[in-house]
Write an enzyme that holds these catalytic residues in place. Structure first.
Site, PDB file in Angstrom:
ATOM      1  N   GLY A 124       0.708  -1.341   0.057  1.00  0.00           N
ATOM      2  CA  GLY A 124       0.064   0.003  -0.048  1.00  0.00           C
ATOM      3  C   GLY A 124       0.998   1.252  -0.111  1.00  0.00           C
ATOM      4  N   LYS A 164       3.673  11.803  -3.662  1.00  0.00           N
ATOM      5  CA  LYS A 164       4.677  10.920  -3.216  1.00  0.00           C
ATOM      6  C   LYS A 164       5.521  11.750  -2.324  1.00  0.00           C
ATOM      7  CE  LYS A 164       7.679   7.509  -5.146  1.00  0.00           C
ATOM      8  NZ  LYS A 164       7.927   6.813  -6.596  1.00  0.00           N
ATOM      9  N   ARG A 216      -2.347  -1.431 -10.083  1.00  0.00           N
ATOM     10  CA  ARG A 216      -0.987  -2.102 -10.192  1.00  0.00           C
ATOM     11  C   ARG A 216      -1.289  -3.884 -10.281  1.00  0.00           C
ATOM     12  NH1 ARG A 216       2.812   1.321  -7.034  1.00  0.00           N
ATOM     13  NH2 ARG A 216       1.656   3.248  -6.535  1.00  0.00           N
ATOM     14  N   ASP A 273       4.165  -4.759  -7.567  1.00  0.00           N
ATOM     15  CA  ASP A 273       3.401  -3.545  -6.997  1.00  0.00           C
ATOM     16  C   ASP A 273       3.860  -2.304  -7.936  1.00  0.00           C
ATOM     17  OD1 ASP A 273       5.632  -4.420  -5.361  1.00  0.00           O
ATOM     18  OD2 ASP A 273       5.484  -2.213  -4.426  1.00  0.00           O
ATOM     19  N   ASN A 274       4.988  -2.762  -8.667  1.00  0.00           N
ATOM     20  CA  ASN A 274       5.444  -1.528  -9.585  1.00  0.00           C
ATOM     21  C   ASN A 274       5.296  -1.699 -11.153  1.00  0.00           C
ATOM     22  OD1 ASN A 274       6.457  -0.072  -7.012  1.00  0.00           O
ATOM     23  ND2 ASN A 274       8.540  -0.892  -7.377  1.00  0.00           N
ATOM     24  N   GLY A 299       7.385   7.915   5.679  1.00  0.00           N
ATOM     25  CA  GLY A 299       6.647   8.567   5.022  1.00  0.00           C
ATOM     26  C   GLY A 299       6.960   9.767   4.141  1.00  0.00           C
TER      27      GLY A 299
HETATM   28  P1  AMP Z   1       8.795   1.265  -3.488  1.00  0.00           P
HETATM   29  O1  AMP Z   1       9.950   0.531  -3.463  1.00  0.00           O
HETATM   30  O2  AMP Z   1       9.000   2.759  -3.607  1.00  0.00           O
HETATM   31  O3  AMP Z   1       7.731   0.829  -4.645  1.00  0.00           O
HETATM   32  O4  AMP Z   1       8.048   1.122  -2.250  1.00  0.00           O
HETATM   33  C1  AMP Z   1       7.554  -0.159  -1.833  1.00  0.00           C
HETATM   34  C2  AMP Z   1       6.438   0.058  -0.463  1.00  0.00           C
HETATM   35  O5  AMP Z   1       7.297   0.525   0.578  1.00  0.00           O
HETATM   36  C3  AMP Z   1       5.648   0.796  -0.925  1.00  0.00           C
HETATM   37  O6  AMP Z   1       4.257   0.240   0.038  1.00  0.00           O
HETATM   38  C4  AMP Z   1       5.908   2.271  -0.258  1.00  0.00           C
HETATM   39  O7  AMP Z   1       4.635   2.943  -0.206  1.00  0.00           O
HETATM   40  C5  AMP Z   1       6.499   1.769   0.891  1.00  0.00           C
HETATM   41  N1  AMP Z   1       7.550   2.907   1.311  1.00  0.00           N
HETATM   42  C6  AMP Z   1       8.787   3.168   0.702  1.00  0.00           C
HETATM   43  N2  AMP Z   1       9.371   4.116   1.022  1.00  0.00           N
HETATM   44  C7  AMP Z   1       8.856   4.581   2.346  1.00  0.00           C
HETATM   45  C8  AMP Z   1       8.914   5.427   3.120  1.00  0.00           C
HETATM   46  N3  AMP Z   1       9.838   6.493   3.315  1.00  0.00           N
HETATM   47  N4  AMP Z   1       7.811   5.445   4.286  1.00  0.00           N
HETATM   48  C9  AMP Z   1       6.837   4.845   4.237  1.00  0.00           C
HETATM   49  N5  AMP Z   1       6.702   3.823   3.298  1.00  0.00           N
HETATM   50  C10 AMP Z   1       7.508   3.843   2.230  1.00  0.00           C
HETATM   51 MG    MG Z   2       6.317   1.285  -5.738  1.00  0.00          MG
END
Ligand code: AMP
Ligand code: MG
Length: 487
Positions: A92, A115, A185, A254-255, A128
């Site tokens: 999520g 983002k 996704r 998820d990407n 976050g």
């Molecule tokens: P990503 O690798 O950017 O596609 O992120 C994978 C998962 O990690 C997703 O669920 C993102 O929302 C979560 N995520 C990545 N970076 C953060 C962050 N700094 N704080 C909270 N959630 C994160």
């Molecule tokens: Mg992602």
């Protein structure tokens, strides 16, 4: 800022309304001192948003979700996903929000998304937040991809929040305002399937059909047609990535979008030297998402999508599996047809030219490039000059001169079209060393290198005097290049 300008911002909340099971209403964290770093004025206009308004203090608040237009419901979207092959049932939006949908001038909806907007219930251990460098990186790479004609999410703005963010060092915080055909996704379908609610799964599939693949609605088996449409869109996307030398870096399910747009620019990179085994991401230790593996990974991810759709495809599971497998099997042919046609164009030959004649030529050339090794982008651009009879710039780049000369002679006998080559082989891509340089300067407060690079890569085929350094390969002392996830 006038009330009128404000009221022109109309956001629908269709996903929030229709998918309450997958959408947690949430608010962006307040930014202490928002400052606009970059705004995509043209995209704003296409979305019916007034760029002059977006630049005002009120406009900035809208761009980062600190002011929510009447009627909008920002939500954190739920999704699951396979990360490096391991299933995570609840990922999520940990640091992102869907603000709502907005009508584009082309008549179709776009998601407006944030983002780096603060912790959500999906944040797990994360803070976050996002920082200036990686958000500008997504901005420039996504806009470059768009200019290259490759389906992608777009970037509307990056706003520095004024909040210091703890990473390895303390870095300036930022929010990216992202625009996408949707944020559905493969992982969204995995989440709906795991919820064990066939009604939800069917609604999600219907929503995906209506937003992205409307022709499937009229098919005999709409959900099978949806799968086939996503397979086709991803086969085409993978061919385009491979042709331009793009390495996504983190192709978790998820990407990967249902729309066929490239999404989530984290540890991505463009090939410098041509090397099929290239891996740039610091976390991809096994090379799962290496350049050459991307089509295979896409196929694997699509199989995960197919699994989620089985109960919709046919009530008899064996029948459903047989239909899904047949649809997945189309991927390889579609990918290789698109890739071969694209490669022929890179060589100035016509898309429909005889594959038997041209494919040995392509294979031999790629072997030569790998062996030398040469800068992938620059070589093809220089080869355009060779089509005009000036072989030297390309020739200088390779080691095996006799082999190159023999190859060139055979190729030129096919009458390559130099004009076509200049239209498909970019002069300017977001080269790794230039991106790093621009982001380092931006992090220190100097946005000029970023703006100059953005200007080059958003008109990638039009060579302009004064931009020679943007067309050149990486300096000898650059590399091995490593990229880091956009946290
Ligand atoms: P990503 O690798 O950017 O596609 O992120 C994978 C998962 O990690 C997703 O669920 C993102 O929302 C979560 N995520 C990545 N970076 C953060 C962050 N700094 N704080 C909270 N959630 C994160
Ligand atoms: Mg992602």
């Amino acid at each position: 800022m006038t009330a009128a300008a404000e009221s022109t911002v109309v956001l629908d909340g269709r996903f929030a309304r229709e998918f309450a099971e997958m959408a947690i209403p949430w608010r962006a964290e307040e930014a202490p001192d928002p400052r606009l770093l970059v705004l995509n004025g043209q995209l704003a206009t296409e979305l019916g948003l007034d760029p002059a308004f977006l630049e005002t203090p009120e406009g900035l608040l809208l761009l980062i979700g600190n002011r929510v237009p009447a009627g909008a419901t920002p939500v954190a979207q739920a999704y699951a996903g396979h990360q490096f092959g391991w299933y995570a049932p609840r990922l999520g939006d940990g640091r992102a929000l869907l603000l709502g949908e907005v009508a584009h001038a082309d008549g179709r909806l776009r998601d407006l998304h944030l983002k780096g907007s603060g912790r959500t219930p999906f944040a797990r251990g994360g803070d976050g937040l996002a920082v200036v460098g990686p958000m500008l990186r997504e901005y420039i790479v996504s806009e470059a991809m768009h200019a290259l004609g490759i389906p992608t999410t777009r970037s509307l703005a990056v706003v520095a929040t004024g909040r210091p963010v703890q990473r390895e060092t303390v870095l300036p915080g930022a929010v990216l305002t992202r625009v996408a055909s949707s944020h559905l996704r493969v992982g969204s379908f995995q989440y709906a399937r795991a919820a064990d609610d066939i009604g939800l799964l069917r609604r999600l599939a219907d929503y995906a059909i209506s937003r992205h693949h409307p022709a499937a609605a009229g098919a005999e088996n709409p959900y099978l047609a949806l799968l086939q449409a996503v397979v086709a869109a991803q086969a085409s996307l993978m061919a385009q990535w491979m042709l331009v030398g793009f390495v996504h870096g983190v192709m978790n399910t998820d990407n990967m979008t249902i729309s066929g747009e490239t999404i989530d620019y984290g540890p991505c990179a463009f090939l410098d030297a041509f090397n099929p085994a290239a891996v740039y991401s610091s976390i991809d230790e096994g090379g799962r998402y290496a350049y050459r593996n991307q089509p295979l990974v896409a196929e694997w991810n699509l199989s995960r999508l197919a699994e989620t759709l089985l109960p919709l495809i046919h009530e008899d599971q064996d029948e459903a599996v047989a239909l899904a497998v047949e649809s997945l099997e189309a991927f390889r042919g579609q990918y290789s047809t698109a890739w071969s046609a694209g490669m022929r164009e890179k060589l100035g030959l016509h898309r429909n030219a005889d594959d038997d004649a041209t494919s040995p030529l392509v294979d031999e050339l790629l072997a030569l490039l790998q062996e030398s090794p040469v800068d992938y982008t620059l070589f093809f651009r220089n080869l355009g000059m060779a089509a005009r009879g000036q072989a030297e710039p390309a020739r200088r780049m390779v080691l095996a001169l006799a082999a190159f000369d023999a190859w060139t002679e055979r190729w030129r006998a096919l009458n390559p079209d130099a004009g076509l080559m200049d239209r498909v082989n970019p002069a300017y891509i977001p080269r790794n060393h230039l991106v790093e340089e621009a982001l380092a300067a931006a992090t220190e407060g100097d946005l000029d290198p970023f703006r100059r690079l953005l200007d080059a890569v958003t008109s990638p085929y039009e060579e302009r005097p004064g931009l020679e350094r943007y067309a050149a390969g990486a300096p000898e002392d650059f590399g091995p290049y490593r990229t880091f996830c956009g946290t």
